[in-house]
Design a protein around this motif. Structure first.
Motif, PDB file in Angstrom:
ATOM      1  N   PRO A  81       0.658  -1.484   0.120  1.00 20.65           N
ATOM      2  CA  PRO A  81       0.050  -0.005  -0.006  1.00 20.65           C
ATOM      3  C   PRO A  81       0.692   1.353   0.034  1.00 20.65           C
ATOM      4  O   PRO A  81       0.469   2.233  -0.643  1.00 20.65           O
ATOM      5  N   VAL A  82       1.942   1.429   0.569  1.00 22.34           N
ATOM      6  CA  VAL A  82       2.817   2.512   0.578  1.00 22.34           C
ATOM      7  C   VAL A  82       3.353   2.680  -0.606  1.00 22.34           C
ATOM      8  O   VAL A  82       2.855   3.955  -1.311  1.00 22.34           O
ATOM      9  N   LYS A  83       3.737   1.837  -1.425  1.00 22.87           N
ATOM     10  CA  LYS A  83       4.140   2.034  -2.776  1.00 22.87           C
ATOM     11  C   LYS A  83       3.377   2.553  -3.794  1.00 22.87           C
ATOM     12  O   LYS A  83       2.989   3.437  -4.651  1.00 22.87           O
ATOM     13  N   ARG A  84       2.014   1.818  -3.454  1.00 19.39           N
ATOM     14  CA  ARG A  84       0.854   2.292  -4.253  1.00 19.39           C
ATOM     15  C   ARG A  84       0.389   3.475  -4.113  1.00 19.39           C
ATOM     16  O   ARG A  84       0.060   4.259  -5.058  1.00 19.39           O
ATOM     17  N   ARG A 143      -3.168   8.106   2.683  1.00 23.46           N
ATOM     18  CA  ARG A 143      -3.863   7.168   1.686  1.00 23.46           C
ATOM     19  C   ARG A 143      -3.517   5.561   1.835  1.00 23.46           C
ATOM     20  O   ARG A 143      -4.291   4.706   1.760  1.00 23.46           O
ATOM     21  N   ALA A 144      -2.188   5.499   2.171  1.00 22.26           N
ATOM     22  CA  ALA A 144      -1.788   3.974   2.280  1.00 22.26           C
ATOM     23  C   ALA A 144      -2.379   3.339   3.601  1.00 22.26           C
ATOM     24  O   ALA A 144      -3.049   2.075   3.520  1.00 22.26           O
ATOM     25  N   GLN A 145      -2.658   4.295   4.629  1.00 25.05           N
ATOM     26  CA  GLN A 145      -3.371   3.954   5.740  1.00 25.05           C
ATOM     27  C   GLN A 145      -4.765   3.302   5.413  1.00 25.05           C
ATOM     28  O   GLN A 145      -5.343   2.194   5.644  1.00 25.05           O
ATOM     29  N   LYS A 146      -5.314   3.978   4.441  1.00 21.58           N
ATOM     30  CA  LYS A 146      -6.628   3.698   3.837  1.00 21.58           C
ATOM     31  C   LYS A 146      -6.803   2.360   3.229  1.00 21.58           C
ATOM     32  O   LYS A 146      -7.401   1.460   3.460  1.00 21.58           O
TER      33      LYS A 146
ATOM     34  N   GLU B 195       9.603   4.144 -11.385  1.00 19.03           N
ATOM     35  CA  GLU B 195      10.815   4.022 -11.224  1.00 19.03           C
ATOM     36  C   GLU B 195      11.647   4.416 -10.005  1.00 19.03           C
ATOM     37  O   GLU B 195      12.251   3.809  -9.193  1.00 19.03           O
ATOM     38  N   LYS B 196      10.980   5.724  -9.715  1.00 21.99           N
ATOM     39  CA  LYS B 196      11.483   6.459  -8.342  1.00 21.99           C
ATOM     40  C   LYS B 196      10.894   5.722  -7.359  1.00 21.99           C
ATOM     41  O   LYS B 196      11.652   5.788  -6.180  1.00 21.99           O
ATOM     42  N   VAL B 197       9.705   5.192  -7.240  1.00 16.08           N
ATOM     43  CA  VAL B 197       9.161   4.670  -5.976  1.00 16.08           C
ATOM     44  C   VAL B 197      10.024   3.253  -5.912  1.00 16.08           C
ATOM     45  O   VAL B 197       9.996   2.947  -4.578  1.00 16.08           O
ATOM     46  N   GLU B 198      10.314   2.612  -6.881  1.00 14.81           N
ATOM     47  CA  GLU B 198      10.930   1.433  -6.774  1.00 14.81           C
ATOM     48  C   GLU B 198      12.422   1.432  -6.346  1.00 14.81           C
ATOM     49  O   GLU B 198      12.988   0.402  -6.011  1.00 14.81           O
TER      50      GLU B 198
END
Ligand code: FES
Ligand code: FES
Lengths: 152, 705
Positions: A81-84, A143-146, B195-198
């Motif tokens: 979720p954090v990356k998303r 947002r990740a928390q949601k 890319e930056k998030v990964e």
């Protein structure tokens, strides 16, 4: 020779024990997602997880984390979720500070999924972003928390 | 006569587009030997659009902003666009700048027409190709989202691309009517986010080459000193150290590992010659600038007789401002990888200035241009700093000497010690009001180093020194603008929004002081001074209205407004501020920003990001930043002594886009200058404090209470 357990794999590295973990991860092994920003533990760009704890790899001698479980930005699943949330909100600008920010946020939500806004701000204020993405980082964590609630 | 010419070599056929003064024309490169065949765009068989972008991605979103323009005219799905950095070549020179350079908030403005034409031309050729293949008139075909279709026939652009290239080239193409835009004006997800998030985006410091070695450079403590003697005996004995030698900027230590290079450098003993700056600590620098302010300078603008008017005026005020050197503090310090071989040179660098990099490489290696390859990585922040390519020059010198690929890394301390700051400056302002409270005279004199001269473009009046003042829109009958050049060997350079960083602060805070002595509302006073400048008036009105000007601030205790025009855009900001009188700590709760960049905003969300970014950076500088000097050189060498704004101190930023007729303005810089004066103006009205020195640290605020 130091043995490291990094992102689920074992690595044998020819480095002195006092070498900062940062350089071992980046330059010896090649996970360059972890960044060098200050070398003094101030900016947070080099943050990795050592046994789940966010750790400033620039001031962590590699000898002190032998055999411990280390996770870098590359080791956090893409569908987390954090990356998303980060992608959804287009958080990064230059992107240089972001791996450190994401690793810190990931650790925070793992420990405290319901962290309040004040708690988030207080933890994340130990990370510098010259591009000024702070507002979006805060929103992305919320947002990740949601997203995590929905999952749970 | 052809004035602009280049572009578009497609799949090796050497297709180009000649840009004529009266329009555009497609030509085959082979028919026009002056066109060098280089690649701007191609479509792969499996239908991906690959674009080479000639601007550096440093966070501003330029890869997204530029490529979406092509994809829009081409009618191509955004998810299938791939961006690559264009190498340093004449073809990729921004013709409006005469250089392959990213700066001055110009990328979209300068490339917009060209990229639309590129997309439209490609689409035209693809349609023509389908028309011939299917024997159907072009007008009956549909080109949509990467596919051409007609009744039951359908082919991807990728399938048609190769044949399209063999066709005669259209001499006229139709550009879309704005109502047909798919992405322009609406926006798309950033192309670099994932890319930056990964952690996969490759910055200058991330490049790795086979057999690469590491280098760090020991620099003099103060600018201008040279190594007098070097004792490297201990350094050479350190593990992994390969070589130690002197280069133009200091002493390079090369090692097999980065930690080896750093440890080796610790053992280095260098005796430096005396710097011409020795003794110039903070106090002496301040005095020096104030003394320079008393010298006669060059008059940049003179309207009426300001000196006489000021002398006679009854209601007047004056101020002397002193603003510090600022450090860019890109989160990625200078770093690059360079491989100089006998017959070839390859550079991977996070630079804003490809042309200058190429020229530097030619000079250092002696190789011809076609043997030098410059690849731009992602930039971990630029802000102007990475248009200075001295760090690449160092890497070139080192690689040439050691005959290996070299990764040069600046530590944070090296980065500060390398200089290239936003210049310090001293400003003397005087202003007068008539009996009705109208501003009748402004006298402005600034002592400041000449940034453009440092960048190799000297002139009598440095453009940066007086920008935003000499060309201000305020209509004041008597105006004097004067520039005194400060010639200290502390290197200075472009720092996001350049001269406007200081000139907006001095002018905009001064306007409020005039408003105060004239008992005028600062918004109303500005509107009066700008009565013939609708765009300027409008952003001020919008910012004031959205912030609730005249009412109690929603957050905090005081409100201040500032307006500034720079890089083609009008910006007004209102800051809501509170002050803890015991600690002297100020807090900026909210910044409401109105921005007018003209009739079209290509990507509104990118604009908003840039405003957020500029406000944070401007506020960081205004409240925290200053490069301090001891007698022996800069001492703010890391973030402990050069702190940046953090999340807990960042205000809520609210952005309102105002549209107007007129040429397109820039986005990356113009929202930075107004924030500092808006905050200072809030302190003036809320607490009666006049800020003449930055940064507004708690100590400095306390001393004013
Ligand atoms: S590089 Fe480790 S905290 Fe800055
Ligand atoms: S995104 Fe550039 S430093 Fe944070």
């Amino acid at each position: 020779m130091v043995e490291l357990y990094l992102n689920g794999r074992r690595y044998k590295v020819n480095a002195e024990e006092d070498t900062p973990l940062l350089w071992v991860i980046r330059e010896h092994i090649g996970f360059t997602g972890t960044k060098f920003g200050c070398g003094k533990g101030i900016c947070g760009a080099c943050t990795v997880l050592v046994e789940e704890n966010p750790t400033r790899s620039c001031i962590t001698p590699v000898g002190s984390v032998k055999g411990k479980r280390i996770i870098t930005i590359e080791g956090i699943p893409s569908d987390h979720p954090v990356k998303r949330a980060w992608i959804e909100l287009d958080v990064p600008q230059c992107g240089y500070c972001q791996p450190g920010q994401i690793v810190e946020a990931y650790a925070l939500l793992k420990k405290k999924p319901k962290a309040s806004k004040e708690e988030i701000v207080s933890v994340m204020s130990s990370h510098l972003c010259r591009c000024g993405t702070y507002g979006r980082i805060l929103k992305a964590i919320q947002r990740a928390q949601k997203l995590m609630e929905v999952k749970a | 006569m052809i004035t602009r010419r280049d572009l578009l070599k497609l799949s090796g056929l050497g297709l180009g587009i000649a840009l004529l003064p009266d329009g555009f024309m497609l030509v085959k490169a082979s028919e026009n030997p002056q066109i060098k065949p280089h690649l701007w765009a191609s479509i792969t068989k499996d239908n991906y659009l690959v674009l080479l972008i000639n601007k550096s991605e440093m966070g501003q979103g330029v890869y997204t902003g530029l490529s979406m323009i092509v994809a829009d005219e081409l009618d191509f799905p955004w998810g299938r666009v791939i961006v690559k950095p264009a190498p340093a070549k004449d073809t990729y020179i921004d013709k409006k700048m005469g250089s392959q350079l990213t700066g001055g908030s110009t990328s979209i403005r300068n490339m917009y027409e060209f990229l639309r034409l590129l997309g439209a031309s490609m689409k035209e050729m693809i349609l023509e190709s389908a028309s011939r293949e299917w024997k159907v008139p072009k007008e009956k075909l549909q080109a949509q989202m990467g596919y051409v279709s007609y009744t039951n026939k359908k082919a991807s652009y990728g399938e048609l691309w190769e044949k399209a290239l063999k066709l005669p080239i259209p001499t006229k193409v139709r550009l879309k009517d704005p109502s047909e835009f798919l992405y322009i004006g609406k926006g798309v997800p950033r192309i670099d986010t994932e890319e930056k998030v990964e952690g996969k985006a490759i910055f200058g410091i991330d490049v790795r080459r086979k057999d690469m070695v590491y280098a760090v450079v020991e620099r003099p403590p103060y600018f201008g000193a040279k190594p007098q003697s070097v004792d490297d005996s201990q350094a050479r004995q350190m593990k992994d150290v390969l070589d130690v030698f002197t280069i133009s900027s200091g002493v390079a230590v090369c090692a097999k590992t980065v930690e080896g290079a750093l440890k080796g450098r610790e053992k280095l003993r260098v005796a430096w010659t005396k710097s011409p700056l020795e003794g110039f600590d903070d106090e002496r620098l301040s005095q020096y600038y104030l003394d320079m302010l008393k010298k006669k300078g060059v008059v940049a603008r003179k309207d009426g007789d300001p000196i006489l008017v000021l002398e006679k005026a009854k209601r007047k005020t004056s101020a002397v401002y002193l603003l510090p050197y600022l450090y860019h503090a890109t989160m990625e310090p200078m770093a690059c990888v360079v491989d100089v071989k006998e017959d070839r040179c390859i550079i991977y660098a996070p630079v804003q200035a490809q042309t200058w990099t190429l020229q530097t490489a030619k000079r250092i290696t002696g190789l011809p241009e076609d043997k030098i390859e410059v690849y731009t990585t992602y930039l971990g922040g630029g802000f102007g700093r990475k248009s200075n390519v001295e760090f690449v020059k160092e890497a070139l010198e080192i690689s040439k000497r050691i005959k290996k690929p070299v990764k040069l890394i600046y530590t944070r301390e090296d980065d500060v010690k390398s200089g290239w700051y936003r210049p310090m400056n001293a400003t003397h302002l005087e202003g007068a009001l008539d009996e009705k409270g109208r501003v009748i005279a402004i006298y402005h004199k600034i002592a400041v180093p000449a940034v453009f001269e440092w960048a190799g473009r000297p002139s009598q009046v440095d453009k940066a020194a007086v920008e935003g003042i000499e060309n201000m829109f305020y209509e004041i009958p008597h105006v004097h603008v004067e520039f005194v050049k400060v010639d200290l060997p502390i290197p200075v350079w472009f720092w996001r929004s350049v001269g406007s960083t200081h000139n907006a602060f001095t002018l905009e805070t001064f306007i409020d002081r005039l408003a105060k002595i004239g008992n005028r509302d600062p918004v109303e006073l500005r509107l009066e001074l700008l009565k013939n400048h609708e765009r300027a008036q409008k952003v001020i009105q919008v910012a004031a209205e959205k912030a609730g000007w005249g009412k109690r601030p929603k957050h905090g205790d005081a409100m201040g407004l500032a307006y500034h025009y720079s890089f083609g855009s009008h910006v007004a900001q209102v800051a809501e501020v509170s002050l803890d009188k015991n600690s002297g700590q100020i807090r900026v709760h909210r910044v409401v920003c109105a921005i007018d960049i003209g009739p079209l905003v290509v990507h509104p969300n990118l604009l908003i990001s840039q405003v957020e970014s500029a406000v944070v950076m401007g506020l960081s500088a205004a409240t925290k930043e200053k490069v301090s000097f001891s007698k022996n050189g800069p001492i703010s060498l890391n973030f402990d002594t050069y702190p940046l704004l953090t999340m807990s101190e960042a205000p809520h930023v609210e952005v309102h886009i105002v549209r107007s007729e007129g040429p397109m303005g820039g986005v990356g810089e113009p929202a930075l200058p107004p924030v500092a004066p808006a905050v200072a103006n809030a302190l003036l009205w809320g607490y009666g404090i006049q800020i003449n020195n930055l940064p507004m640290t708690p100590e400095s605020i306390r001393s004013l209470l």
